[in-house]
Design an enzyme around this catalytic site. Structure first.
Site, mmCIF file in Angstrom:
data_model
loop_
_atom_site.group_PDB
_atom_site.id
_atom_site.type_symbol
_atom_site.label_atom_id
_atom_site.label_comp_id
_atom_site.label_asym_id
_atom_site.label_seq_id
_atom_site.Cartn_x
_atom_site.Cartn_y
_atom_site.Cartn_z
ATOM 1 C CB SER A 136 6.784 6.182 7.149
ATOM 2 O OG SER A 136 8.227 6.747 6.848
ATOM 3 C CE1 TYR A 152 5.477 6.914 1.924
ATOM 4 C CE2 TYR A 152 6.890 8.026 3.482
ATOM 5 C CZ TYR A 152 6.585 7.099 3.131
ATOM 6 O OH TYR A 152 6.719 5.788 3.632
HETATM 7 P P1 NAD Z 1 8.016 -0.882 -2.294
HETATM 8 O O1 NAD Z 1 7.672 0.220 -3.294
HETATM 9 O O2 NAD Z 1 9.166 -1.701 -2.884
HETATM 10 O O3 NAD Z 1 6.744 -1.980 -2.183
HETATM 11 C C1 NAD Z 1 5.352 -1.374 -2.261
HETATM 12 C C2 NAD Z 1 4.228 -2.350 -2.751
HETATM 13 O O4 NAD Z 1 3.269 -1.872 -2.472
HETATM 14 C C3 NAD Z 1 4.602 -2.585 -4.095
HETATM 15 O O5 NAD Z 1 4.736 -4.162 -4.229
HETATM 16 C C4 NAD Z 1 3.510 -1.989 -4.782
HETATM 17 O O6 NAD Z 1 3.013 -2.641 -5.920
HETATM 18 C C5 NAD Z 1 2.423 -2.249 -3.608
HETATM 19 N N1 NAD Z 1 1.210 -1.225 -4.045
HETATM 20 C C6 NAD Z 1 1.318 0.056 -4.432
HETATM 21 N N2 NAD Z 1 0.112 0.575 -4.471
HETATM 22 C C7 NAD Z 1 -0.894 -0.229 -4.093
HETATM 23 C C8 NAD Z 1 -2.325 -0.474 -4.129
HETATM 24 N N3 NAD Z 1 -2.924 0.814 -4.472
HETATM 25 N N4 NAD Z 1 -2.856 -1.751 -3.843
HETATM 26 C C9 NAD Z 1 -1.879 -2.705 -3.700
HETATM 27 N N5 NAD Z 1 -0.815 -2.718 -3.450
HETATM 28 C C10 NAD Z 1 -0.110 -1.414 -3.908
HETATM 29 O O7 NAD Z 1 8.117 -0.149 -1.223
HETATM 30 P P2 NAD Z 1 8.610 -0.834 0.445
HETATM 31 O O8 NAD Z 1 9.700 -0.048 0.881
HETATM 32 O O9 NAD Z 1 8.637 -2.225 0.761
HETATM 33 O O10 NAD Z 1 7.661 0.002 1.406
HETATM 34 C C11 NAD Z 1 6.553 -0.853 1.983
HETATM 35 C C12 NAD Z 1 5.724 -0.001 3.170
HETATM 36 O O11 NAD Z 1 6.896 0.633 4.060
HETATM 37 C C13 NAD Z 1 5.108 1.403 2.602
HETATM 38 O O12 NAD Z 1 3.912 1.488 3.323
HETATM 39 C C14 NAD Z 1 6.204 2.334 2.794
HETATM 40 O O13 NAD Z 1 5.376 3.580 2.793
HETATM 41 C C15 NAD Z 1 6.694 2.032 3.945
HETATM 42 N N6 NAD Z 1 8.194 2.433 4.409
HETATM 43 C C16 NAD Z 1 9.068 2.238 3.490
HETATM 44 C C17 NAD Z 1 10.241 2.752 3.740
HETATM 45 C C18 NAD Z 1 11.539 2.594 2.992
HETATM 46 O O14 NAD Z 1 12.746 3.090 3.412
HETATM 47 N N7 NAD Z 1 11.681 1.592 2.073
HETATM 48 C C19 NAD Z 1 10.578 3.680 4.942
HETATM 49 C C20 NAD Z 1 9.432 3.937 5.764
HETATM 50 C C21 NAD Z 1 8.081 3.172 5.521
#
Ligand code: NAD
Length: 251
Positions: A131, A143
């Site tokens: 991230s 986080y």
């Molecule tokens: P999201 O919340 O839309 O999706 C996350 C997914 O992870 C969900 O389907 C959830 O069910 C699954 N999940 C959560 N805990 C779990 C577990 N214990 N076992 C299996 N699956 C699990 O989030 P996103 O935005 O698609 O995020 C994806 C990745 O990108 C994450 O690692 C997040 O930290 C990272 N990220 C997101 C952003 C953003 O702006 N959206 C920015 C930086 C990093």
């Protein structure tokens, strides 16, 4: 259409959001994709098989590994995408918050690597999803610390696995439109966009092509790399507001 043809690729957290887009993009490029998530997929994706997985649970990984061995006999790619956030600040965050978030964001990728490694041949690729928080002083302490720690895991794993021909890289998304960011306040969105030189939020389609590249053999000499996908947010290191202020007429 065949940049990852025939590769067996596991994407965690692929029921929705970035993981779902990465799974779909990998499948379009010819991979056998296993979308592993606690949740049921939002919608079925062509060429993608769903398996239930709790990334924080070693037994859950062991079950998935046994099924992968039985079904495919190997794993060529692991995308450690599953992640959760928790927006408590420094003075409110509890040890329990820290443990819960780290269990998913840090222990999850570690367990994934440990359990799937025996199935990985030379040329396999691990992509960890960090991230922009891992490159900055982002305020949600649980986080941010989990994502900084994931950088350490990625670096150590790329060193350890290099001699086995297995690559480990990290992508660092900035503000990407998903349910995770939809749950944040409008002020969070506005402040992020103000710091982003490209001037817009990212989409899941901005991130997925990089993951396909890192899983594919096109990136065969890239390991231990950390690549932001953030519209330039982390590159200016706080200089944008100064630059913007002096761009006004008269300066
Ligand atoms: P999201 O919340 O839309 O999706 C996350 C997914 O992870 C969900 O389907 C959830 O069910 C699954 N999940 C959560 N805990 C779990 C577990 N214990 N076992 C299996 N699956 C699990 O989030 P996103 O935005 O698609 O995020 C994806 C990745 O990108 C994450 O690692 C997040 O930290 C990272 N990220 C997101 C952003 C953003 O702006 N959206 C920015 C930086 C990093």
């Amino acid at each position: 259409m065949d940049r990852v043809r025939g590769k067996v690729v596991v994407v965690t957290g692929a029921a929705r959001g970035q993981g779902a887009a990465e799974a779909a993009a990998l499948a379009r490029e010819g991979a056998h994709v296993v979308a592993a998530d606690l949740a049921e997929p939002r919608r079925p994706l062509d060429g993608v098989v769903h398996r239930r997985l709790d990334v924080a649970d070693g037994r859950s990984w062991a079950e998935l590994a046994a099924w992968l061995r039985e079904t495919y006999g190997r794993v060529d790619g692991l995308v450690n995408n599953a992640g959760i956030t928790w927006r408590a600040r420094l003075e409110e965050v509890t040890p329990a918050d820290l443990a819960r978030v780290h269990a998913v964001n840090l222990t999850g990728p570690l367990l994934g690597i440990q359990h799937l490694l025996p199935l990985m041949p030379r040329g396999a690729s691990v992509v960890n999803v960090g991230s922009a928080a891992a490159l900055t002083a982002h305020y949600p302490v649980a986080y941010t610390t989990s994502k900084w720690a994931l950088r350490g895991l990625s670096a150590a794993a790329s060193l350890e696995l290099g001699p086995r021909g297995i690559r480990v890289n990290t992508v660092h998304p900035g503000f990407i439109e998903t349910e995770m960011t939809a749950s944040a306040s409008p002020a969070f969105r506005a402040a992020n966009l103000a710091e982003t030189p490209l001037g817009r939020a990212g989409t899941v389609e901005d991130v997925a092509p990089l993951v396909v590249f890192l899983v594919s053999d096109e990136s065969s000499y890239i390991t231990g790399a950390e690549i932001p996908v953030d519209g330039g947010y982390t590159a200016h290191r706080g200089a944008k507001s100064i630059s913007d202020a002096l761009r006004e007429p008269g300066h």
